[in-house]
Design a protein around this motif. Sequence first.
Motif, PDB file in Angstrom:
ATOM      1  N   PRO A  30      -5.222   5.777 -10.763  1.00  9.04           N
ATOM      2  CA  PRO A  30      -5.065   5.061 -12.038  1.00  9.04           C
ATOM      3  C   PRO A  30      -4.310   5.867 -13.093  1.00  9.04           C
ATOM      4  O   PRO A  30      -3.716   5.282 -13.994  1.00  9.04           O
ATOM      5  CB  PRO A  30      -6.520   4.798 -12.469  1.00  9.04           C
ATOM      6  CG  PRO A  30      -7.342   4.979 -11.239  1.00  9.04           C
ATOM      7  CD  PRO A  30      -6.627   5.997 -10.415  1.00  9.04           C
ATOM      8  N   ARG A  31      -4.328   7.201 -12.999  1.00  7.59           N
ATOM      9  CA  ARG A  31      -3.673   8.020 -14.024  1.00  7.59           C
ATOM     10  C   ARG A  31      -2.161   7.892 -13.966  1.00  7.59           C
ATOM     11  O   ARG A  31      -1.482   7.883 -14.993  1.00  7.59           O
ATOM     12  CB  ARG A  31      -4.084   9.485 -13.860  1.00  7.59           C
ATOM     13  CG  ARG A  31      -5.568   9.716 -14.064  1.00  7.59           C
ATOM     14  CD  ARG A  31      -5.901  11.188 -13.975  1.00  7.59           C
ATOM     15  NE  ARG A  31      -5.529  11.758 -12.696  1.00  7.59           N
ATOM     16  CZ  ARG A  31      -6.294  11.725 -11.615  1.00  7.59           C
ATOM     17  NH1 ARG A  31      -7.478  11.143 -11.671  1.00  7.59           N
ATOM     18  NH2 ARG A  31      -5.906  12.268 -10.479  1.00  7.59           N
ATOM     19  N   THR A  32      -1.613   7.837 -12.765  1.00  7.60           N
ATOM     20  CA  THR A  32      -0.163   7.758 -12.605  1.00  7.60           C
ATOM     21  C   THR A  32       0.312   6.386 -12.158  1.00  7.60           C
ATOM     22  O   THR A  32       1.518   6.136 -12.133  1.00  7.60           O
ATOM     23  CB  THR A  32       0.306   8.801 -11.583  1.00  7.60           C
ATOM     24  OG1 THR A  32      -0.304   8.533 -10.302  1.00  7.60           O
ATOM     25  CG2 THR A  32      -0.076  10.204 -12.029  1.00  7.60           C
ATOM     26  N   GLY A  33      -0.615   5.503 -11.783  1.00  4.34           N
ATOM     27  CA  GLY A  33      -0.212   4.187 -11.295  1.00  4.34           C
ATOM     28  C   GLY A  33       0.312   4.210  -9.876  1.00  4.34           C
ATOM     29  O   GLY A  33       0.985   3.268  -9.453  1.00  4.34           O
ATOM     30  N   SER A  34       0.008   5.263  -9.118  1.00  5.82           N
ATOM     31  CA  SER A  34       0.505   5.385  -7.744  1.00  5.82           C
ATOM     32  C   SER A  34      -0.387   4.607  -6.783  1.00  5.82           C
ATOM     33  O   SER A  34      -1.619   4.610  -6.914  1.00  5.82           O
ATOM     34  CB  SER A  34       0.569   6.855  -7.328  1.00  5.82           C
ATOM     35  OG  SER A  34       1.380   7.595  -8.217  1.00  5.82           O
ATOM     36  N   ILE A  35       0.247   3.962  -5.810  1.00  4.44           N
ATOM     37  CA  ILE A  35      -0.463   3.214  -4.782  1.00  4.44           C
ATOM     38  C   ILE A  35       0.146   3.589  -3.432  1.00  4.44           C
ATOM     39  O   ILE A  35       1.352   3.464  -3.232  1.00  4.44           O
ATOM     40  CB  ILE A  35      -0.353   1.695  -4.997  1.00  4.44           C
ATOM     41  CG1 ILE A  35      -0.914   1.305  -6.371  1.00  4.44           C
ATOM     42  CG2 ILE A  35      -1.072   0.940  -3.893  1.00  4.44           C
ATOM     43  CD1 ILE A  35      -0.709  -0.149  -6.721  1.00  4.44           C
ATOM     44  N   VAL A  36      -0.694   4.074  -2.511  1.00  4.02           N
ATOM     45  CA  VAL A  36      -0.232   4.464  -1.182  1.00  4.02           C
ATOM     46  C   VAL A  36      -1.134   3.791  -0.162  1.00  4.02           C
ATOM     47  O   VAL A  36      -2.362   3.820  -0.289  1.00  4.02           O
ATOM     48  CB  VAL A  36      -0.266   6.001  -0.995  1.00  4.02           C
ATOM     49  CG1 VAL A  36       0.214   6.371   0.401  1.00  4.02           C
ATOM     50  CG2 VAL A  36       0.597   6.691  -2.045  1.00  4.02           C
ATOM     51  N   MET A  37      -0.531   3.166   0.841  1.00  3.01           N
ATOM     52  CA  MET A  37      -1.296   2.507   1.896  1.00  3.01           C
ATOM     53  C   MET A  37      -0.712   2.889   3.249  1.00  3.01           C
ATOM     54  O   MET A  37       0.483   3.180   3.371  1.00  3.01           O
ATOM     55  CB  MET A  37      -1.287   0.985   1.700  1.00  3.01           C
ATOM     56  CG  MET A  37       0.087   0.348   1.679  1.00  3.01           C
ATOM     57  SD  MET A  37       0.020  -1.407   1.240  1.00  3.01           S
ATOM     58  CE  MET A  37      -0.406  -1.301  -0.498  1.00  3.01           C
ATOM     59  N   ASN A  38      -1.562   2.929   4.272  1.00  2.00           N
ATOM     60  CA  ASN A  38      -1.099   3.294   5.607  1.00  2.00           C
ATOM     61  C   ASN A  38      -0.727   2.049   6.402  1.00  2.00           C
ATOM     62  O   ASN A  38      -0.822   0.914   5.918  1.00  2.00           O
ATOM     63  CB  ASN A  38      -2.145   4.134   6.339  1.00  2.00           C
ATOM     64  CG  ASN A  38      -3.461   3.392   6.538  1.00  2.00           C
ATOM     65  OD1 ASN A  38      -3.536   2.183   6.350  1.00  2.00           O
ATOM     66  ND2 ASN A  38      -4.500   4.117   6.906  1.00  2.00           N
ATOM     67  N   GLN A  39      -0.316   2.270   7.644  1.00  3.67           N
ATOM     68  CA  GLN A  39       0.251   1.197   8.449  1.00  3.67           C
ATOM     69  C   GLN A  39      -0.788   0.199   8.950  1.00  3.67           C
ATOM     70  O   GLN A  39      -0.427  -0.863   9.459  1.00  3.67           O
ATOM     71  CB  GLN A  39       0.959   1.804   9.665  1.00  3.67           C
ATOM     72  CG  GLN A  39       0.023   2.603  10.575  1.00  3.67           C
ATOM     73  CD  GLN A  39       0.756   3.191  11.758  1.00  3.67           C
ATOM     74  OE1 GLN A  39       1.934   2.958  11.922  1.00  3.67           O
ATOM     75  NE2 GLN A  39       0.048   3.951  12.573  1.00  3.67           N
ATOM     76  N   SER A  40      -2.076   0.504   8.817  1.00  4.68           N
ATOM     77  CA  SER A  40      -3.117  -0.387   9.330  1.00  4.68           C
ATOM     78  C   SER A  40      -3.566  -1.436   8.326  1.00  4.68           C
ATOM     79  O   SER A  40      -4.418  -2.263   8.641  1.00  4.68           O
ATOM     80  CB  SER A  40      -4.326   0.444   9.785  1.00  4.68           C
ATOM     81  OG  SER A  40      -3.957   1.382  10.773  1.00  4.68           O
ATOM     82  N   VAL A  41      -3.018  -1.409   7.109  1.00  8.07           N
ATOM     83  CA  VAL A  41      -3.449  -2.348   6.071  1.00  8.07           C
ATOM     84  C   VAL A  41      -2.929  -3.744   6.382  1.00  8.07           C
ATOM     85  O   VAL A  41      -1.745  -3.924   6.687  1.00  8.07           O
ATOM     86  CB  VAL A  41      -2.946  -1.884   4.689  1.00  8.07           C
ATOM     87  CG1 VAL A  41      -3.322  -2.887   3.615  1.00  8.07           C
ATOM     88  CG2 VAL A  41      -3.526  -0.512   4.354  1.00  8.07           C
ATOM     89  N   THR A  42      -3.805  -4.727   6.307  1.00  8.17           N
ATOM     90  CA  THR A  42      -3.427  -6.118   6.536  1.00  8.17           C
ATOM     91  C   THR A  42      -4.007  -6.984   5.412  1.00  8.17           C
ATOM     92  O   THR A  42      -4.914  -6.569   4.690  1.00  8.17           O
ATOM     93  CB  THR A  42      -3.948  -6.632   7.889  1.00  8.17           C
ATOM     94  OG1 THR A  42      -5.377  -6.480   7.933  1.00  8.17           O
ATOM     95  CG2 THR A  42      -3.317  -5.854   9.034  1.00  8.17           C
ATOM     96  N   LEU A  43      -3.457  -8.189   5.289  1.00  4.56           N
ATOM     97  CA  LEU A  43      -3.896  -9.132   4.261  1.00  4.56           C
ATOM     98  C   LEU A  43      -4.324 -10.434   4.911  1.00  4.56           C
ATOM     99  O   LEU A  43      -3.710 -10.891   5.885  1.00  4.56           O
ATOM    100  CB  LEU A  43      -2.776  -9.415   3.256  1.00  4.56           C
ATOM    101  CG  LEU A  43      -2.363  -8.292   2.298  1.00  4.56           C
ATOM    102  CD1 LEU A  43      -1.232  -8.774   1.408  1.00  4.56           C
ATOM    103  CD2 LEU A  43      -3.538  -7.840   1.460  1.00  4.56           C
ATOM    104  N   ALA A  44      -5.373 -11.019   4.343  1.00 10.09           N
ATOM    105  CA  ALA A  44      -5.777 -12.371   4.715  1.00 10.09           C
ATOM    106  C   ALA A  44      -5.197 -13.343   3.692  1.00 10.09           C
ATOM    107  O   ALA A  44      -4.853 -12.952   2.580  1.00 10.09           O
ATOM    108  CB  ALA A  44      -7.305 -12.466   4.753  1.00 10.09           C
TER     109      ALA A  44
END
Length: 380
Positions: A273-287
């Motif tokens: 939240p301090r820098t607004g950075s978002i990192v996600m790995n290759q296993s993330v999926t969305l419904a």
Amino acid sequence: MNAPDRTERLLRLAAMLTAVMASAALWWPWPAQASQRIKEVASVQGVRPNQLMGYGLVIGLDGTGDQTTQTPFTAQSVNSMLQQMGVTVPAGAQMQLKNVAAVLVTATLPPFAQPGQQIDVSVSSIGNAKSLRGGSLVATALKGADGQIYAMAQGGLIVGGAGASAGGAKVQINHLSGGRIPQGATVERSVPTPLLVGEFVQLDLSSGDFATANAVAKAINGAKGEGTAQAIDGRVVRVRAPQDSAQRVAFLAEVENLALTLEKPAAKVVLNPRTGSIVMNQSVTLAPCAIAHGSLSVTISSTPQVSQPGALSGGQTVVTEKNDIQVTQQGGQVINVPASAQLADVVKALNALGATPQDLLAILQAMKSAGALQAELEVI
């Protein structure tokens, strides 16, 4: 040329092209899939660095040292050092030491370091010195967590940066109150390691995961024989190693370079939240889900105004502030986010929202609460 001859010629040309492509396939390297080794996911217990720390003095500064009236410990340190050299300072003498700075010296003792080897040190001012540029560190003892001296540091500092002042204005580039001394400390004592003690060697995984621990044990057993390695839990793998030191070193060298077949990592999204950075790995999926996100902006502007009294009224001129507050709210449209099975699709779906990284922090948390984000959220 009749049809049979043309057909035969085309067949011969196709055969020649097939041979050329097969030959090129033998010479041209095909990209191999990236594989991890055991040394990249685990480390041998006891083979670790140790942190050292010491207190010292930097001398030879060009008037940019500590102001002794505000940092009395600098004068005390100089007085103590002079007494060890047989120099007695008169009691009550006021020493103005503008060319001396009290510093904290830190270093990392690598594993298997032996007496006589040299290591790098970092020097940082703990007083109010303006700059350490051009200074030299006096011999400083570096101690470990047990209070024992493991290295001695001394040498000239390398400070990256520049500073200048003229007419009350000051310009400074980079940080001038810290520097480094490459190869500035000499190891005086080695740290004993339990590497050669006992029948077993313990491998500690960098992250706790049962699948990774099982894969490490399976790879070792496949190369060194069944029963050589055993996964104790999700982070520890116990390995039976030879007793002879030379054989044990060779054994561990082979074990560390064994290839691993790892499962996909757990889906995780890391938010800062301090820098607004978002990192996600290759296993993330969305419904599938629907998202509406509006923005609220508040603008406050202050304008100074001068209130001038009338002539001969006896009043005083007063400066007042006129504040204007504007509140703007933009309504967000409801956007249908389709199911995404790959990371690229997830990024494309999030970009379609047109939200800033700060807004995405709130959106991802809401999607996790709604069950649409198939990943673990970690806030750092």
